[in-house]
Design an enzyme around this catalytic site. Structure first.
Site, short mmCIF file in Angstrom:
data_model
loop_
_atom_site.label_atom_id
_atom_site.label_comp_id
_atom_site.label_asym_id
_atom_site.label_seq_id
_atom_site.Cartn_x
_atom_site.Cartn_y
_atom_site.Cartn_z
CG ASP A 1 -91.99 16.88 110.02
OD1 ASP A 1 -90.53 17.21 110.59
OD2 ASP A 1 -92.63 15.79 110.87
CB SER A 2 -88.13 13.50 110.07
OG SER A 2 -88.77 14.15 111.35
CB CYS B 1 -88.51 18.81 109.77
SG CYS B 1 -87.21 17.95 110.41
CD GLU C 1 -93.12 9.88 114.21
OE1 GLU C 1 -93.14 8.72 114.23
OE2 GLU C 1 -92.95 11.21 114.01
CB CYS D 1 -89.02 18.99 117.94
SG CYS D 1 -89.60 17.93 117.61
CG HIS E 1 -92.29 15.17 116.56
ND1 HIS E 1 -91.66 15.22 115.81
CD2 HIS E 1 -92.59 14.01 116.28
CE1 HIS E 1 -91.88 14.51 114.62
NE2 HIS E 1 -92.58 12.95 115.12
#
Length: 274
Positions: free
Chosen positions: A9-10, A72, A157, A191, A193
């Site tokens: 994942d990023s 991702c 993040e 997403c 996240h």
């Protein structure tokens, strides 16, 4: 040499998918790689996302992974197909890279009674049109509305996802999505996240709307893939080992990553660019 499944994942978000995969396939070895130094990917160009993703996939291949999961959505939308079609035949035709978009698109139609679904994602995922294409392929009868949420990943993040500023953007973007189609009865969190803020999202949606996150869907799809491809399953090592890497500060990754993974983690630094 061990042959773990690589999960990329990023940043931190893929850990929500990784947690579900580990629960589903607890006996397998895994390496997780977060490209935190260059995150987020959501607003980057197709070319940049492809370049970064390929570097990380190659790094995981070099670590012995014959199978890599792009946990991702942006990387799956902007890089997966090119890597599969252009790069894998030259790198190693026996290796495989899979994404998170197709497994979700395959089953979303089962959840909607109205025939209208909404997709919340990064700017990159939404602008790619990947979900529109994939859902059209599996459920052409569905009406799909998308909403880009360019600020959400940055708040998550940074650990600011419970702030008043974040709440303003959650409400703004969700309202814009629902304004596009009042018949929406299923919303996909496109997403990795977004499961961190799932409760905030649900609180802003009308009662009765189903919210889908990707972890359990991707995990079940991966188990099915390995059952259908025993030749790959035999290549994978199965000692129950999990190793975490980040392209940024391991101490920071351990601190914030534990929120996404749901338990403490120990991380190592990865230099993916030689």
């Amino acid at each position: 040499m061990s042959h773990p499944i690589g999960v990329f994942d990023s940043g931190f978000g893929g850990l929500t998918v990784f947690r579900s995969i580990v629960n589903e396939l607890s006996g397998y070895d895994f390496i997780y790689l977060g490209d935190n130094a260059r995150a987020p990917y959501g607003n980057r160009s197709f070319e940049t996302v492809y370049e970064y993703t390929l570097e990380c996939v190659q790094w995981l291949f070099d670590k012995g992974c014959p199978l890599v999961i792009l946990a991702c959505n942006t990387a799956s939308a902007k890089a997966l197909r090119t890597i599969q079609q252009k790069d894998l035949p030259h790198i190693d035709a026996r290796k495989r890279v899979l994404g998170v978009i197709r497994p979700t698109a395959e089953i979303i139609g089962k959840y909607s009674k109205s025939g209208s679904v909404g997709v919340l994602g990064t700017q990159g995922t939404v602008s790619s049109g990947s979900y529109l294409l994939e859902i059209e392929h599996f459920s052409p009868e569905l009406k799909v509305s998308q909403q880009a949420c360019p600020m959400w990943v940055s708040f998550i993040e940074a650990g600011e996802h419970e702030s008043e500023g974040a709440a303003y953007f959650y409400k703004k973007d969700i309202t814009e999505l629902l304004d596009k189609d009042p018949e929406i009865d299923t919303v996909l969190l496109a997403c990795t996240h977004y499961p961190i803020i799932e409760q905030q999202i649900k609180a802003l949606l009308p009662a009765g709307i189903t919210v889908l996150s990707q972890g359990s869907i991707v995990a079940a799809s991966l188990r099915d893939y390995l059952q259908r491809h025993p030749e790959m399953d035999k290549r994978l090592s199965k000692q129950g080992v999990r190793t975490f890497y980040t392209t940024d500060d391991p101490a920071l990754f351990e601190q914030r990553g534990s929120l996404f993974y749901g338990s403490p983690i120990s991380a190592h630094f990865a230099d993916v660019v030689d």
